[in-house]
Design an enzyme around this catalytic site. Sequence first.
Site, mmCIF file in Angstrom:
data_model
loop_
_atom_site.group_PDB
_atom_site.id
_atom_site.type_symbol
_atom_site.label_atom_id
_atom_site.label_comp_id
_atom_site.label_asym_id
_atom_site.label_seq_id
_atom_site.Cartn_x
_atom_site.Cartn_y
_atom_site.Cartn_z
ATOM 1 N N LYS A 13 0.825 -1.211 0.000
ATOM 2 C CA LYS A 13 0.000 0.000 0.000
ATOM 3 C C LYS A 13 0.863 1.265 0.000
ATOM 4 O O LYS A 13 0.622 2.183 -0.774
ATOM 5 C CB LYS A 13 -0.913 0.036 1.242
ATOM 6 C CG LYS A 13 -1.848 -1.151 1.371
ATOM 7 C CD LYS A 13 -2.789 -1.002 2.564
ATOM 8 C CE LYS A 13 -2.109 -0.989 3.922
ATOM 9 N NZ LYS A 13 -1.476 -2.261 4.309
ATOM 10 N N ARG A 122 11.836 -5.886 5.038
ATOM 11 C CA ARG A 122 11.607 -4.465 4.729
ATOM 12 C C ARG A 122 12.537 -3.586 5.569
ATOM 13 O O ARG A 122 12.717 -3.786 6.761
ATOM 14 C CB ARG A 122 10.151 -4.114 5.031
ATOM 15 C CG ARG A 122 9.858 -2.626 4.904
ATOM 16 C CD ARG A 122 8.396 -2.349 4.722
ATOM 17 N NE ARG A 122 7.585 -2.638 5.889
ATOM 18 C CZ ARG A 122 6.251 -2.554 5.895
ATOM 19 N NH1 ARG A 122 5.609 -2.235 4.791
ATOM 20 N NH2 ARG A 122 5.580 -2.831 6.983
ATOM 21 N N ARG A 150 11.494 -1.213 11.082
ATOM 22 C CA ARG A 150 10.418 -0.815 11.994
ATOM 23 C C ARG A 150 10.318 -1.839 13.126
ATOM 24 O O ARG A 150 10.435 -3.035 12.879
ATOM 25 C CB ARG A 150 9.088 -0.792 11.224
ATOM 26 C CG ARG A 150 8.878 0.474 10.443
ATOM 27 C CD ARG A 150 7.689 0.402 9.523
ATOM 28 N NE ARG A 150 6.478 -0.169 10.109
ATOM 29 C CZ ARG A 150 5.300 -0.199 9.481
ATOM 30 N NH1 ARG A 150 5.173 0.305 8.273
ATOM 31 N NH2 ARG A 150 4.250 -0.739 10.053
ATOM 32 N N ARG A 161 0.004 -8.966 13.587
ATOM 33 C CA ARG A 161 -0.611 -8.003 12.660
ATOM 34 C C ARG A 161 -1.507 -8.705 11.636
ATOM 35 O O ARG A 161 -2.586 -8.220 11.308
ATOM 36 C CB ARG A 161 0.478 -7.188 11.949
ATOM 37 C CG ARG A 161 1.105 -6.150 12.868
ATOM 38 C CD ARG A 161 2.418 -5.636 12.334
ATOM 39 N NE ARG A 161 2.264 -4.764 11.192
ATOM 40 C CZ ARG A 161 3.282 -4.370 10.414
ATOM 41 N NH1 ARG A 161 4.513 -4.794 10.673
ATOM 42 N NH2 ARG A 161 3.084 -3.567 9.411
HETATM 43 P P1 AMP Z 1 1.116 0.670 8.995
HETATM 44 O O1 AMP Z 1 2.261 1.596 8.816
HETATM 45 O O2 AMP Z 1 -0.095 1.048 8.187
HETATM 46 O O3 AMP Z 1 1.479 -0.778 8.826
HETATM 47 O O4 AMP Z 1 0.648 0.838 10.525
HETATM 48 C C1 AMP Z 1 1.523 0.530 11.577
HETATM 49 C C2 AMP Z 1 0.749 0.369 12.867
HETATM 50 O O5 AMP Z 1 0.111 1.616 13.194
HETATM 51 C C3 AMP Z 1 -0.371 -0.651 12.854
HETATM 52 O O6 AMP Z 1 0.075 -1.970 13.088
HETATM 53 C C4 AMP Z 1 -1.253 -0.134 13.986
HETATM 54 O O7 AMP Z 1 -0.689 -0.428 15.245
HETATM 55 C C5 AMP Z 1 -1.154 1.374 13.789
HETATM 56 N N1 AMP Z 1 -2.183 1.851 12.862
HETATM 57 C C6 AMP Z 1 -1.993 2.395 11.631
HETATM 58 N N2 AMP Z 1 -3.157 2.706 11.062
HETATM 59 C C7 AMP Z 1 -4.127 2.347 11.954
HETATM 60 C C8 AMP Z 1 -5.551 2.401 11.930
HETATM 61 N N3 AMP Z 1 -6.217 2.866 10.875
HETATM 62 N N4 AMP Z 1 -6.199 1.935 13.032
HETATM 63 C C9 AMP Z 1 -5.545 1.467 14.098
HETATM 64 N N5 AMP Z 1 -4.209 1.376 14.176
HETATM 65 C C10 AMP Z 1 -3.498 1.809 13.110
#
Ligand code: AMP
Length: 204
Positions: A13, A122, A150, A161
Amino acid sequence: MNIILFGAPGAGKGTQAKKLVEKYGIPQISTGDILREAISNGTKLGLEAKKFMDKGNLVPDEVVIGLVSERLKKDDCKKGYIFDGFPRTVFQAEALDKIANIEKVVALEVPDELIIERITGRRISSKTGNIYHIKYNPPLNEDEKDLIQRPDDTKEAVIVRLENYRKQTLPVLEYYEKQNKVFKIDGSGDSKKITEKIIDILGE
Ligand code: AMP
């Protein structure tokens, strides 16, 4: 054009959103990026969110919805935006419907084994924020050789996740399917071809 890039963690994404930002000149709204920024700024919200994020759990809905509604008020959102990583629960999707009109949801489908391989390999350039993979896409530029992982890209966190994705986030796809807004594409191939397919869906 208000769109959502949907998919499991590691589906691509973020990578695709960056290409679409270049193509359409509208911003990427990544709730993950917004939360990581809050963490690196050491804000109270960031410290609170970090506890959930490091373990691979979702941050509470009210927090994320608050961040998004603030973000949408900014001027650069007037012509549209690309959501990446939001909404992740049906509650978030319902809240979003009250403040925005989503036109299309592009879902990137990638098998689990590939997701785990992509996420654990990653790495992110500490200098530019560009996303790389230690095996498939290492940085060629000397400037970007300083890579970080990360904290939630470890195998343990990825498994949590993926489980949360299945339980909490997949129902969001059904939510938008009922509105006939979903376009599914294979997210496992060549990144450039995937971008082309998305552009076919979204139009020139
Ligand atoms: P991402 O970078 O999109 O993989 O997000 C990393 C982490 O941020 C996720 O595993 C969640 O802990 C938190 N996070 C990001 N977006 C959301 C969302 N829309 N709702 C809840 N937690 C989020």
